[in-house]
Design a protein around this motif. Sequence first.
Motif, PDB file in Angstrom:
ATOM      1  N   GLU A 197       0.818  -1.211   0.000  1.00 53.45           N
ATOM      2  CA  GLU A 197       0.000   0.000   0.000  1.00 53.45           C
ATOM      3  C   GLU A 197       0.853   1.264   0.000  1.00 53.45           C
ATOM      4  O   GLU A 197       0.541   2.244  -0.700  1.00 53.45           O
ATOM      5  CB  GLU A 197      -0.937   0.002   1.209  1.00 53.45           C
ATOM      6  CG  GLU A 197      -1.902   1.183   1.185  1.00 53.45           C
ATOM      7  CD  GLU A 197      -2.822   1.190   2.392  1.00 53.45           C
ATOM      8  OE1 GLU A 197      -4.012   1.471   2.206  1.00 53.45           O
ATOM      9  OE2 GLU A 197      -2.342   0.926   3.509  1.00 53.45           O
ATOM     10  N   ASP A 198       1.938   1.279   0.763  1.00 53.72           N
ATOM     11  CA  ASP A 198       2.771   2.482   0.824  1.00 53.72           C
ATOM     12  C   ASP A 198       3.323   2.842  -0.553  1.00 53.72           C
ATOM     13  O   ASP A 198       3.331   4.012  -0.954  1.00 53.72           O
ATOM     14  CB  ASP A 198       3.908   2.287   1.825  1.00 53.72           C
ATOM     15  CG  ASP A 198       3.441   2.399   3.274  1.00 53.72           C
ATOM     16  OD1 ASP A 198       2.267   2.745   3.489  1.00 53.72           O
ATOM     17  OD2 ASP A 198       4.251   2.125   4.181  1.00 53.72           O
ATOM     18  N   VAL A 199       3.804   1.834  -1.286  1.00 52.05           N
ATOM     19  CA  VAL A 199       4.340   2.092  -2.623  1.00 52.05           C
ATOM     20  C   VAL A 199       3.212   2.474  -3.579  1.00 52.05           C
ATOM     21  O   VAL A 199       3.349   3.398  -4.392  1.00 52.05           O
ATOM     22  CB  VAL A 199       5.109   0.859  -3.146  1.00 52.05           C
ATOM     23  CG1 VAL A 199       5.523   1.056  -4.600  1.00 52.05           C
ATOM     24  CG2 VAL A 199       6.331   0.597  -2.282  1.00 52.05           C
ATOM     25  N   SER A 214      -4.677   2.693  -5.614  1.00 54.51           N
ATOM     26  CA  SER A 214      -5.314   2.143  -4.433  1.00 54.51           C
ATOM     27  C   SER A 214      -5.194   0.621  -4.472  1.00 54.51           C
ATOM     28  O   SER A 214      -5.035   0.037  -5.543  1.00 54.51           O
ATOM     29  CB  SER A 214      -6.802   2.534  -4.375  1.00 54.51           C
ATOM     30  OG  SER A 214      -6.942   3.934  -4.282  1.00 54.51           O
ATOM     31  N   ALA A 262       6.685  -4.185  -0.473  1.00 51.91           N
ATOM     32  CA  ALA A 262       7.149  -2.988  -1.187  1.00 51.91           C
ATOM     33  C   ALA A 262       7.862  -3.348  -2.484  1.00 51.91           C
ATOM     34  O   ALA A 262       7.655  -2.703  -3.521  1.00 51.91           O
ATOM     35  CB  ALA A 262       8.076  -2.179  -0.280  1.00 51.91           C
ATOM     36  N   ARG A 296       6.831  -2.401  -6.379  1.00 53.80           N
ATOM     37  CA  ARG A 296       7.723  -1.737  -7.344  1.00 53.80           C
ATOM     38  C   ARG A 296       7.826  -2.546  -8.641  1.00 53.80           C
ATOM     39  O   ARG A 296       7.835  -1.972  -9.741  1.00 53.80           O
ATOM     40  CB  ARG A 296       9.099  -1.525  -6.716  1.00 53.80           C
ATOM     41  CG  ARG A 296       9.124  -0.405  -5.678  1.00 53.80           C
ATOM     42  CD  ARG A 296      10.535  -0.079  -5.247  1.00 53.80           C
ATOM     43  NE  ARG A 296      11.084  -1.092  -4.364  1.00 53.80           N
ATOM     44  CZ  ARG A 296      11.037  -1.025  -3.036  1.00 53.80           C
ATOM     45  NH1 ARG A 296      10.440   0.004  -2.437  1.00 53.80           N
ATOM     46  NH2 ARG A 296      11.571  -1.979  -2.285  1.00 53.80           N
ATOM     47  N   GLN A 344       0.289   3.897  -2.944  1.00 54.94           N
ATOM     48  CA  GLN A 344      -0.231   5.236  -2.674  1.00 54.94           C
ATOM     49  C   GLN A 344       0.658   6.316  -3.272  1.00 54.94           C
ATOM     50  O   GLN A 344       0.177   7.284  -3.861  1.00 54.94           O
ATOM     51  CB  GLN A 344      -0.371   5.444  -1.157  1.00 54.94           C
ATOM     52  CG  GLN A 344      -1.508   4.668  -0.528  1.00 54.94           C
ATOM     53  CD  GLN A 344      -2.861   5.266  -0.839  1.00 54.94           C
ATOM     54  OE1 GLN A 344      -3.021   6.482  -0.860  1.00 54.94           O
ATOM     55  NE2 GLN A 344      -3.840   4.412  -1.102  1.00 54.94           N
ATOM     56  N   LYS A 345       1.960   6.152  -3.147  1.00 57.51           N
ATOM     57  CA  LYS A 345       2.897   7.141  -3.707  1.00 57.51           C
ATOM     58  C   LYS A 345       2.802   7.198  -5.228  1.00 57.51           C
ATOM     59  O   LYS A 345       3.058   8.239  -5.836  1.00 57.51           O
ATOM     60  CB  LYS A 345       4.323   6.804  -3.277  1.00 57.51           C
ATOM     61  CG  LYS A 345       4.600   7.052  -1.805  1.00 57.51           C
ATOM     62  CD  LYS A 345       6.026   6.681  -1.435  1.00 57.51           C
ATOM     63  CE  LYS A 345       6.279   6.885   0.053  1.00 57.51           C
ATOM     64  NZ  LYS A 345       7.662   6.477   0.446  1.00 57.51           N
ATOM     65  N   ALA A 346       2.437   6.080  -5.841  1.00 56.92           N
ATOM     66  CA  ALA A 346       2.321   6.026  -7.298  1.00 56.92           C
ATOM     67  C   ALA A 346       0.915   6.390  -7.781  1.00 56.92           C
ATOM     68  O   ALA A 346       0.647   6.354  -8.978  1.00 56.92           O
ATOM     69  CB  ALA A 346       2.685   4.628  -7.792  1.00 56.92           C
ATOM     70  N   GLY A 347       0.010   6.723  -6.842  1.00 63.86           N
ATOM     71  CA  GLY A 347      -1.334   7.119  -7.225  1.00 63.86           C
ATOM     72  C   GLY A 347      -2.313   5.976  -7.386  1.00 63.86           C
ATOM     73  O   GLY A 347      -3.367   6.138  -8.010  1.00 63.86           O
TER      74      GLY A 347
END
Length: 364
Positions: free
Chosen positions: A106-108, A115, A318, A322, A110-113
């Motif tokens: 989720e952290d990665v 859900s 993560a 990626r 969210q940063k990439a736009g």
Amino acid sequence: MKPSVPGGDAPAAPPREPLGHSMKAPRIQDVAAEAGVSVATVSRAMNGAGSVSPELKKRVQAAARKLGYRPNTVARSLRRRHTKIWALIISDITNPFFTSVARGVEDVAQKAGYSVMLCNADENPTKEANYLQVAGQDQVAGVILSPHSAQTDISALRDGSIPCIVIDRTLTEAVDSVLVDSRSSAREATLHLLAEGWASPACITGPEDASTAVERRKGYEDALRERGLSAQEKTLHQPFKTEGGRAAAAAMLDSDAPPDSFFIANATLALGVLAELAERGLRLGTDIGVVTFDEAPWAPLLNPPVSVVAQPAYDIGAEAARLLMSRIEGHGPPFGRKTTLATTLIVRASSQRQLPDPFSEKAS
């Protein structure tokens, strides 16, 4: 001046060619009209959805062949890149390992736009197949999957050109994966038990169709062979459930040659084993030794605390995220990239052998 024709009528239009032979590419709407079904049914049939009957699927496929229809995979890919949702399909939501994995994903994302839609297959192949079918109907941009078994069918994703990253367990199909070396980690944990003086460790692991369960059993067996010991009748495969761990521990402790220690393949199984040991009044580190895979939140808080093989669960999630981003963007070599992350053996009192106190009530 318009040319005249006999009878004074306007010139006849040239005969229309069948749609399948026109210069204009047939559309999904044309296939639906030819087959006498809805556009949604054509989409589901072309994507291999299980909700379409075999007879209807054949009718749609026949219409598509007649018209020369080919799905526009480029357009579908572009649509998915604007679909800002990933599916994370995990095998057991009760396992704290997957809580950390989900956080990493989720952290990665969210940063990439993006859900993340969390799907719990609950070690159930039918639930898993349903989630994969839904994901395969052009509703998600990509999938991160912890498969039930190496034979999990991801054809719905492949047919829809939806990228998939596998975590925790392997597939027979060539896909990108993020794993740990379960076999060598299990070997290290078992050698630790033997070095502490536990002479007869047993292995409680997961089902035989799960690659992690088999690899961890093999690592345990590697360690015993190195020390000239036999693993026969000291290994039990169980579902990755608490009740499976408890049943396995009870069966082994009631056998003619009970073990003096346990290597356990995951934290969910370990909870069952620990419950059985507590029921019998067996003290960790004194009466019996325990090492388990996974650093569960409760492991360092028990008395005594439990030794674990800690997986980098957050980093697994993560890194998988990626990799999925790179696939969505069209980067990377052919599918089949394998990323292996390191584990850490955390030694605590549950596996450190303590000699019983000769003056204790139990010793007397």
